[in-house]
Design a protein around this motif. Structure first.
Motif, short mmCIF file in Angstrom:
data_model
loop_
_atom_site.label_atom_id
_atom_site.label_comp_id
_atom_site.label_asym_id
_atom_site.label_seq_id
_atom_site.Cartn_x
_atom_site.Cartn_y
_atom_site.Cartn_z
N TYR A 1 -7.34 1.11 -1.32
CA TYR A 1 -7.16 1.99 -2.48
C TYR A 1 -8.39 2.86 -2.71
O TYR A 1 -8.27 4.05 -2.97
CB TYR A 1 -6.81 1.19 -3.73
CG TYR A 1 -5.42 0.60 -3.71
CD1 TYR A 1 -4.34 1.32 -3.22
CD2 TYR A 1 -5.18 -0.67 -4.19
CE1 TYR A 1 -3.06 0.80 -3.21
CE2 TYR A 1 -3.90 -1.21 -4.18
CZ TYR A 1 -2.84 -0.47 -3.69
OH TYR A 1 -1.58 -0.99 -3.68
N PRO B 1 -2.95 4.87 -6.29
CA PRO B 1 -4.11 4.03 -6.03
C PRO B 1 -5.10 3.99 -7.20
O PRO B 1 -5.75 2.97 -7.43
CB PRO B 1 -4.76 4.65 -4.78
CG PRO B 1 -4.25 6.04 -4.72
CD PRO B 1 -2.88 6.00 -5.33
N PHE C 1 0.81 -1.21 0.00
CA PHE C 1 0.00 0.00 0.00
C PHE C 1 0.85 1.27 0.00
O PHE C 1 0.65 2.15 -0.84
CB PHE C 1 -0.95 -0.01 1.21
CG PHE C 1 -1.88 1.17 1.26
CD1 PHE C 1 -2.91 1.31 0.35
CD2 PHE C 1 -1.71 2.15 2.23
CE1 PHE C 1 -3.77 2.40 0.39
CE2 PHE C 1 -2.55 3.25 2.28
CZ PHE C 1 -3.59 3.37 1.37
N ALA D 1 -1.89 -4.12 0.91
CA ALA D 1 -2.93 -3.39 0.19
C ALA D 1 -4.17 -4.25 -0.01
O ALA D 1 -4.08 -5.47 -0.12
CB ALA D 1 -2.41 -2.91 -1.16
N THR E 1 2.72 1.95 -3.20
CA THR E 1 1.82 2.24 -4.32
C THR E 1 1.29 3.67 -4.24
O THR E 1 1.10 4.32 -5.27
CB THR E 1 0.65 1.24 -4.37
OG1 THR E 1 1.19 -0.07 -4.50
CG2 THR E 1 -0.27 1.50 -5.54
N ILE E 2 1.07 4.18 -3.02
CA ILE E 2 0.49 5.53 -2.90
C ILE E 2 1.54 6.62 -2.72
O ILE E 2 1.18 7.79 -2.68
CB ILE E 2 -0.53 5.59 -1.75
CG1 ILE E 2 0.13 5.45 -0.39
CG2 ILE E 2 -1.64 4.57 -1.94
CD1 ILE E 2 -0.71 5.88 0.78
#
Length: 176
Positions: A72, A43, A32, A67, A35-36
């Motif tokens: 997301y 997301p 998570f 995640a 990715t963000i």
């Protein structure tokens, strides 16, 4: 978004992103925070990529936070602005289109559609950073298609000009 883009490309050509030379390209989307880290694009494109093939999010043992699609979704919803710009708003709608059964997603979608309708110019298009461009109208077209909304929806017809008409206005004499 690097992994998301490659996942989308592989899915589009019928290849399995879970097995690329023995590597699962979906695994990084299980992290998570990583990715963000770049902002809202992370997301948004992770959801679009995962949903492009209805892929499960693999467990990522290196992730601080594993995640989930809901994480997301929540990240996108928590970052909704009153005026996020046509491109980002439309991309967020593309990512959230499959989650309209959630009341919070439906509410955010309604607000975003209202804003996109108000932001549309009299020629049926959009401007980003003060410049009318094909990319912005294209993102809105994709978002409406994902949501099952007609491109002739009255909310998106301005002074008799539609999104389709505006999109086609960028066509060059050589067809490009």
């Amino acid at each position: 978004t690097e992994y998301s883009r490659v996942i989308l490309a592989l899915t589009a050509i019928g290849r399995d992103p879970a097995n690329v030379a023995g590597y699962n390209l979906l695994t990084p989307l299980g992290d998570f925070e990583k990715t963000i880290w770049q902002g809202l694009n992370g997301p948004i494109w992770a959801l679009i990529a995962l949903d492009s093939g209805s892929y499960d999010i693999p467990k990522n043992p290196a992730a601080k936070t594993q995640a989930t699609r809901q994480l997301y979704i929540n990240e996108i919803l928590n970052n909704q602005l009153a005026d996020g710009g046509p491109d980002m708003t439309a991309m967020a709608l593309q990512a959230l289109a499959k989650y309209q059964d959630q009341k919070s997603v439906q509410s955010a979608t309604d607000k975003a559609l209202t804003w996109l309708s108000k932001a549309q110019d009299s020629k049926g298009g959009y401007a980003s950073w003060g410049t009318t461009n094909v990319e912005s109208v294209a993102q809105v077209v994709v978002a409406l298609c994902e949501l099952g909304i007609s491109l002739d929806d009255s909310r998106f017809v301005k002074s008799g000009h539609t999104l389709t008409e505006n999109l086609l206005s960028f066509r060059q004499s050589n067809g490009g």
